[in-house]
Design a protein around this motif. Structure first.
Motif, PDB file in Angstrom:
ATOM      1  N   GLN A 107     -10.745  31.926   9.539  1.00  0.00           N
ATOM      2  CA  GLN A 107     -11.089  31.758   8.133  1.00  0.00           C
ATOM      3  C   GLN A 107     -11.269  30.294   7.785  1.00  0.00           C
ATOM      4  O   GLN A 107     -10.704  29.400   8.405  1.00  0.00           O
ATOM      5  N   THR A 108     -12.100  30.079   6.765  1.00  0.00           N
ATOM      6  CA  THR A 108     -12.234  28.736   6.227  1.00  0.00           C
ATOM      7  C   THR A 108     -11.129  28.494   5.209  1.00  0.00           C
ATOM      8  O   THR A 108     -10.380  29.401   4.849  1.00  0.00           O
ATOM      9  N   GLY A 109     -11.046  27.270   4.708  1.00  0.00           N
ATOM     10  CA  GLY A 109     -10.190  26.998   3.565  1.00  0.00           C
ATOM     11  C   GLY A 109     -10.869  27.452   2.287  1.00  0.00           C
ATOM     12  O   GLY A 109     -11.993  27.978   2.313  1.00  0.00           O
ATOM     13  N   ASN A 110     -10.202  27.296   1.163  1.00  0.00           N
ATOM     14  CA  ASN A 110     -10.792  27.631  -0.130  1.00  0.00           C
ATOM     15  C   ASN A 110     -11.605  26.429  -0.604  1.00  0.00           C
ATOM     16  O   ASN A 110     -11.075  25.474  -1.177  1.00  0.00           O
TER      17      ASN A 110
ATOM     18  N   TYR B 143     -18.692  27.236  -1.794  1.00  0.00           N
ATOM     19  CA  TYR B 143     -19.351  28.231  -0.924  1.00  0.00           C
ATOM     20  C   TYR B 143     -20.179  27.563   0.166  1.00  0.00           C
ATOM     21  O   TYR B 143     -20.106  27.949   1.337  1.00  0.00           O
TER      22      TYR B 143
ATOM     23  N   ALA C 297     -18.001  26.368   2.880  1.00  0.00           N
ATOM     24  CA  ALA C 297     -17.426  27.467   3.655  1.00  0.00           C
ATOM     25  C   ALA C 297     -18.472  28.049   4.600  1.00  0.00           C
ATOM     26  O   ALA C 297     -18.189  28.297   5.781  1.00  0.00           O
TER      27      ALA C 297
ATOM     28  N   GLY D 279     -12.527  26.498  11.592  1.00  0.00           N
ATOM     29  CA  GLY D 279     -11.732  27.276  10.651  1.00  0.00           C
ATOM     30  C   GLY D 279     -10.318  27.421  11.181  1.00  0.00           C
ATOM     31  O   GLY D 279      -9.960  26.828  12.202  1.00  0.00           O
TER      32      GLY D 279
ATOM     33  N   ARG E  57     -14.079  34.990  -3.450  1.00  0.00           N
ATOM     34  CA  ARG E  57     -14.503  33.898  -4.334  1.00  0.00           C
ATOM     35  C   ARG E  57     -13.468  33.744  -5.449  1.00  0.00           C
ATOM     36  O   ARG E  57     -13.083  34.719  -6.090  1.00  0.00           O
TER      37      ARG E  57
ATOM     38  N   THR F   6     -14.480  28.355  -5.770  1.00  0.00           N
ATOM     39  CA  THR F   6     -14.332  28.141  -4.330  1.00  0.00           C
ATOM     40  C   THR F   6     -14.405  29.477  -3.611  1.00  0.00           C
ATOM     41  O   THR F   6     -14.200  30.528  -4.214  1.00  0.00           O
ATOM     42  N   CYS F   7     -14.697  29.426  -2.325  1.00  0.00           N
ATOM     43  CA  CYS F   7     -14.814  30.637  -1.512  1.00  0.00           C
ATOM     44  C   CYS F   7     -14.037  30.468  -0.216  1.00  0.00           C
ATOM     45  O   CYS F   7     -13.797  29.349   0.254  1.00  0.00           O
ATOM     46  N   ARG F   8     -13.654  31.594   0.350  1.00  0.00           N
ATOM     47  CA  ARG F   8     -13.056  31.618   1.685  1.00  0.00           C
ATOM     48  C   ARG F   8     -13.744  32.711   2.492  1.00  0.00           C
ATOM     49  O   ARG F   8     -13.858  33.852   2.034  1.00  0.00           O
TER      50      ARG F   8
ATOM     51  N   HIS G 138     -14.032  34.928   6.049  1.00  0.00           N
ATOM     52  CA  HIS G 138     -13.336  35.418   7.244  1.00  0.00           C
ATOM     53  C   HIS G 138     -14.364  36.031   8.196  1.00  0.00           C
ATOM     54  O   HIS G 138     -15.181  36.862   7.779  1.00  0.00           O
TER      55      HIS G 138
END
Length: 238
Positions: free
Chosen positions: A14-17, A20, A23, A29, A45, A54-56, A58
């Protein structure tokens, strides 16, 4: 119908928050615990103070040992079991794409996050419809996937968001479009990520050919660099 199960190194990254665009374009990640019994695929989101969002993202990676398959299967299905679904189902639909992850001696590492090839999907959009917890999902693998299964000792795919990650389209609002999926570490193999396949048959070369230039057909591997199994006829003999 033979089956192969995902190896226990499966997990999501996963990315961080973050914004977009950050990410979606991330090259690294955070690898989630590979011994967890579930892992996630999709996108979340969040609302942020000041009006920003912000988005994350996976991405869920699976690795299969295909060393025992030397001929391209005639068909195959990828199967997995849902643990939970968050968000609206249609927006949470997934797709399997080609990957060359597991670059850390067969384990995932942070830089594997972008080791996907979105130009080579392995399935159609996985329509989860009214699916829910504990449902077993089965989706056909396409010809690209079948070829890679037959040609390689390992077959790797990633499950990603179809509506957003595949198409590079930021969601609106603050949805949590995540699918929680049982991994190979779940207690029962009946829930494990799995590939069922129908064995293919290899070509045998010209059926009417007994020998070529005095060499028995059974001892010929290739003619002029072409595998004998791929030759339909030689000197009009088919």
């Amino acid at each position: 119908m033979p089956s192969i199960f995902a190896q226990s190194s499966d997990a999501d990254i996963q990315t961080g928050n973050v914004a977009y665009s950050s990410a979606r374009s991330a090259t690294t990640g955070t690898v989630n615990t590979v011994t967890d019994t579930t892992a996630q695929a999709g996108i979340v989101r969040f609302s942020s103070r000041g009006g920003g969002n912000t988005c994350r993202i996976h991405r869920l990676f699976f690795r299969f040992n295909t060393s025992g398959i030397s001929v391209t299967p005639s068909s195959a299905n990828f199967k997995f079991t849902i643990a939970t679904i968050a968000g609206t189902t249609g927006a949470s639909n997934l797709i399997a794409v080609k990957s060359d992850a597991f670059t850390n001696s067969g384990q995932l590492q942070s830089s594997d996050f972008d080791n996907i090839d979105i130009s080579t999907p392995y399935t159609a959009e996985i329509d989860l419809g009214s699916s829910g917890a504990s449902d077993r999902i089965s989706i056909a693998l396409n010809s690209d996937a079948l070829s890679d299964i037959g040609a390689n000792d390992e077959f790797i795919l990633a499950l990603i968001s179809n509506a957003h990650d595949l198409t590079n389209s930021e969601p609106t609002g603050t949805p949590s479009n995540l699918i929680d999926i049982r991994t190979a570490d779940f207690s029962s193999t009946s829930s494990d990520p799995e590939i069922d396949y129908v064995e293919g048959s290899s070509a045998s070369g010209p059926s009417g050919l007994a020998s070529f230039n005095g060499v028995a057909k059974a001892n010929i591997a290739s003619v002029n660099g072409v595998a004998i199994a791929s030759i339909a006829s030689i000197n009009t003999v088919s």
